[in-house]
Design a protein around this motif. Structure first.
Motif, mmCIF file in Angstrom:
data_model
loop_
_atom_site.group_PDB
_atom_site.id
_atom_site.type_symbol
_atom_site.label_atom_id
_atom_site.label_comp_id
_atom_site.label_asym_id
_atom_site.label_seq_id
_atom_site.Cartn_x
_atom_site.Cartn_y
_atom_site.Cartn_z
ATOM 1 N N ASP A 322 0.794 -1.235 0.000
ATOM 2 C CA ASP A 322 0.000 0.000 0.000
ATOM 3 C C ASP A 322 0.819 1.275 0.000
ATOM 4 O O ASP A 322 0.317 2.337 -0.370
ATOM 5 C CB ASP A 322 -0.937 -0.002 1.213
ATOM 6 C CG ASP A 322 -1.911 -1.169 1.184
ATOM 7 O OD1 ASP A 322 -2.426 -1.474 0.097
ATOM 8 O OD2 ASP A 322 -2.135 -1.779 2.239
ATOM 9 N N LEU A 323 2.067 1.209 0.425
ATOM 10 C CA LEU A 323 2.920 2.401 0.501
ATOM 11 C C LEU A 323 4.312 2.085 -0.036
ATOM 12 O O LEU A 323 4.797 0.959 0.126
ATOM 13 C CB LEU A 323 3.027 2.892 1.951
ATOM 14 C CG LEU A 323 1.734 3.444 2.574
ATOM 15 C CD1 LEU A 323 1.954 3.710 4.062
ATOM 16 C CD2 LEU A 323 1.299 4.727 1.869
ATOM 17 N N VAL A 325 2.919 5.591 -2.398
ATOM 18 C CA VAL A 325 2.046 5.794 -3.552
ATOM 19 C C VAL A 325 2.833 6.607 -4.571
ATOM 20 O O VAL A 325 3.246 7.729 -4.288
ATOM 21 C CB VAL A 325 0.762 6.540 -3.136
ATOM 22 C CG1 VAL A 325 -0.109 6.810 -4.346
ATOM 23 C CG2 VAL A 325 -0.009 5.731 -2.106
ATOM 24 N N TRP A 331 7.322 4.057 -10.597
ATOM 25 C CA TRP A 331 7.282 2.606 -10.372
ATOM 26 C C TRP A 331 8.146 1.869 -11.398
ATOM 27 O O TRP A 331 8.796 0.875 -11.080
ATOM 28 C CB TRP A 331 5.846 2.080 -10.447
ATOM 29 C CG TRP A 331 5.079 2.244 -9.170
ATOM 30 C CD1 TRP A 331 3.924 2.925 -8.985
ATOM 31 C CD2 TRP A 331 5.416 1.706 -7.888
ATOM 32 N NE1 TRP A 331 3.515 2.866 -7.676
ATOM 33 C CE2 TRP A 331 4.413 2.106 -6.974
ATOM 34 C CE3 TRP A 331 6.469 0.935 -7.416
ATOM 35 C CZ2 TRP A 331 4.439 1.755 -5.621
ATOM 36 C CZ3 TRP A 331 6.496 0.586 -6.069
ATOM 37 C CH2 TRP A 331 5.493 0.986 -5.200
ATOM 38 N N SER A 399 -1.104 8.931 -9.110
ATOM 39 C CA SER A 399 -0.292 7.968 -8.358
ATOM 40 C C SER A 399 -1.133 6.773 -7.929
ATOM 41 O O SER A 399 -2.352 6.872 -7.774
ATOM 42 C CB SER A 399 0.321 8.649 -7.129
ATOM 43 O OG SER A 399 1.157 9.717 -7.517
ATOM 44 N N LEU A 400 -0.447 5.660 -7.710
ATOM 45 C CA LEU A 400 -1.112 4.450 -7.241
ATOM 46 C C LEU A 400 -0.131 3.622 -6.427
ATOM 47 O O LEU A 400 1.084 3.840 -6.473
ATOM 48 C CB LEU A 400 -1.691 3.648 -8.401
ATOM 49 C CG LEU A 400 -0.765 2.867 -9.342
ATOM 50 C CD1 LEU A 400 -1.601 1.978 -10.267
ATOM 51 C CD2 LEU A 400 0.164 3.728 -10.151
ATOM 52 N N SER A 401 -0.662 2.660 -5.692
ATOM 53 C CA SER A 401 0.184 1.813 -4.860
ATOM 54 C C SER A 401 0.730 0.650 -5.677
ATOM 55 O O SER A 401 0.299 0.391 -6.807
ATOM 56 C CB SER A 401 -0.617 1.279 -3.675
ATOM 57 O OG SER A 401 -1.616 0.369 -4.133
ATOM 58 N N GLN A 404 -2.081 -1.778 -6.391
ATOM 59 C CA GLN A 404 -2.952 -1.331 -7.480
ATOM 60 C C GLN A 404 -2.308 -1.575 -8.840
ATOM 61 O O GLN A 404 -2.975 -1.942 -9.809
ATOM 62 C CB GLN A 404 -3.288 0.156 -7.316
ATOM 63 C CG GLN A 404 -4.255 0.458 -6.183
ATOM 64 C CD GLN A 404 -4.468 1.942 -5.993
ATOM 65 O OE1 GLN A 404 -3.509 2.722 -5.949
ATOM 66 N NE2 GLN A 404 -5.724 2.353 -5.869
ATOM 67 N N GLU A 454 -4.874 6.156 -6.732
ATOM 68 C CA GLU A 454 -5.129 6.570 -5.350
ATOM 69 C C GLU A 454 -6.376 7.447 -5.254
ATOM 70 O O GLU A 454 -7.220 7.256 -4.381
ATOM 71 C CB GLU A 454 -3.919 7.325 -4.790
ATOM 72 C CG GLU A 454 -4.105 7.752 -3.348
ATOM 73 C CD GLU A 454 -3.049 8.752 -2.872
ATOM 74 O OE1 GLU A 454 -2.844 8.837 -1.650
ATOM 75 O OE2 GLU A 454 -2.449 9.444 -3.714
#
Length: 521
Positions: A322-323, A325, A331, A399-401, A404, A454
């Motif tokens: 989860d972190l 993000v 990424w 942004s996303l984790s 995700q 997010e």
């Protein structure tokens, strides 16, 4: 009230001259229709509270008009051949530090005619205020805290503006000094009281701490470990006068926050043929310690590199499902870094930014165990997602984790194929046999799906032509699929977006994914 001792042969003594001045000041105020209220006890630093009358000049209703100008005055009277005025410091401190407009009104009187010849208005702001504050600080530095025994002198002609001794001149001068907004004036006065006399780096701290060796000192200076405090003293310099403040007590440990020596780029490669992971960072170097090994600390958003002599260490940011993000582009760099570190012989190159220092290269012989399946998914999925966002034309990537990104792999791959015009697994659906005969051979449909970030959805839509299957009359399969649009929307607008898209496409059927609970939270 005189600014000097009595002189033999003066037509009035100091008390008489002071009383004449106060009486004249009241008359001057009355002539200008100013309300002049005398202080019953002159211990608050002012002799008179002068107020402007309420008027209807303001273009507002009575309930909305602001209070009129209100200001404080000390009144001083002297013979017209004099110019220097003596004040008790405690009295002038009270007058000057009041956030309301405050003034000294100096009246000069002729010995021959006993009539006023000129007047001076000294405004308690700017250089005059600074002089009073500086004098107070000098008394503090000399440990002379009973400022009611201290004196300060002002020159009427240097500190004030000259006026004719009449009401019109006084009223005009007050209005010019204060302006039309009392609240703004008082805010500016409070700011002056806080800021006058300070220069950059006015605060100073002296710390004594003990270290066991040079390496420990290096770690402290680079901000990597705390220093146990033996002694700490704080100082403040104002008007060039340094005083100890003693406002930091009970501090047992501190951490230094060093300034970067330089900016840099850190490039990590699995091998010389592979795509590099490039990160922007900063180089920190401690002050030179005699006899200590070379030391440097390179910090990026994803990892930290430390050099100690010939030793090298790499500490990466903790990454959970989860972190943190991050954007898809970041990424991508993360997965490239992970791929390089798993190879066992990655090369790191540090390229300094602004200083004439050569690049440093280091071969990282250690090998990091990585989940290869997730790594491959991340390496494929992150650039696809960046491409999709680029097709939207967004100025910034959402942004996303990590979860995700990895768990939505199939949706991202499907969207990338549709947007790129590549073939995808044909869409199909079935209906109940009793309803199949009511449908034609072909149906116009709409396919809609999304990837959750997010705070946003990346949604895409395609027009579909469904054809009835010859083998199974209640089954329909897509024979044509044409990309329609892609957009970034807020999750709460997804249902409305679907309705508008259905109407626009005149679709007979819409195939869309229902909202995940997590996607809307």
């Amino acid at each position: 009230m005189l600014g000097e001792s009595d002189e033999i042969g003066n037509p009035l003594n100091s008390d008489e001259l002071g009383e004449k001045g106060e009486s004249t000041f009241k008359t001057i105020c009355a002539d200008a229709r100013l309300i002049c209220n005398s202080a019953t006890r002159d211990r608050a630093g002012w002799d008179f509270l002068v107020e402007f009358p309420l008027g209807r000049e303001q273009p507002v209703t009575l309930d909305k008009r602001e209070n009129p100008i209100s200001c404080l005055f000390q009144q001083k009277t002297m013979w017209d051949h004099n110019d220097r005025i003596k004040f008790r410091l405690s009295s002038l401190e009270r007058l000057a530090k009041d956030s309301r407009p405050s003034f000294v009104y100096v009246l000069k009187v002729s010995k021959e005619s006993l009539q006023p010849t000129s007047a001076y208005l000294i405004h308690m702001h700017g250089d005059v205020l600074a002089k009073i504050l500086k004098k107070l600080r000098l008394e503090e530095a000399a440990d002379r805290l009973a400022v009611n025994h201290a004196e300060i002198y002002l020159s009427a002609s240097e500190a004030g503006i000259v006026l004719t001794p009449d009401g019109a001149a006084l009223k005009t001068a007050i209005q010019a000094a204060i302006g039309s907004n009392m609240a703004a004036y008082e805010a500016a006065k409070r700011n002056e009281l806080r800021s006058l006399g300070y220069e950059p780096f006015a605060r100073e701290m002296k710390v004594t701490f003990t270290v066991k060796d040079k390496d420990a000192l290096t770690n402290i200076l680079l901000g990597q470990t705390k220093a146990a405090v033996d002694d700490m003293r704080t100082f403040e310099t104002r008007f060039g006068i340094k005083l100890e403040t003693g406002d930091l007590t009970g501090v047992h440990a501190i951490r230094f926050q060093p300034f970067p020596f330089d900016s840099c780029e850190v490039v990590v490669r699995r091998d010389k043929f592979s795509e590099p992971a490039t990160f922007k960072g900063h180089i920190y170097m401690p002050p030179k310690v005699q006899g200590a090994d070379f030391a440097a600390r390179i910090v990026t958003d994803m990892f930290e590199v430390n050099f100690r002599g010939t030793q090298f260490s790499l500490n990466t940011t903790e990454v959970t499902l989860d972190l943190p993000v991050l954007t898809p582009s970041v990424w991508r760099k993360y997965f490239l870094l992970a791929d390089a570190l798993s190879a066992g012989a990655a090369v790191m190159e540090i390229r300094p930014g602004n200083r004439a220092v050569r690049s440093m290269k280091h071969v990282m012989n250690g090998k990091v165990e990585i989940d290869r399946q997730e790594l491959e998914i991340g390496l494929e999925t992150s650039p696809r997602l960046t491409t999709l966002i680029g097709r939207v034309g967004a100025s910034e990537e959402p942004s996303l984790s990590r979860a995700q990104l990895v768990l939505q792999e199939e949706y991202i791959a499907s969207a990338h194929a549709i947007v790129s015009g590549k073939s995808v697994t044909p869409l199909c659906f079935s209906v109940a046999e009793d309803a199949a005969h009511q449908l034609g051979q072909e149906m116009r449909g709409l396919h809609v799906n999304y990837v959750s970030f997010e705070k946003d959805f990346l949604v895409w839509a395609a027009d579909v032509v469904f054809e009835r299957s010859a083998e199974s009359p209640n089954k329909f399969t897509a024979k044509e699929l044409t990309f329609r649009e892609i957009a970034i929307i807020k999750p709460e607008t997804y249902a409305k977006y679907l309705d508008e898209l259905r109407d626009e496409a005149k679709a007979e059927i819409v195939m869309s994914r229902e909202l995940d609970n997590e996607a809307t939270n």
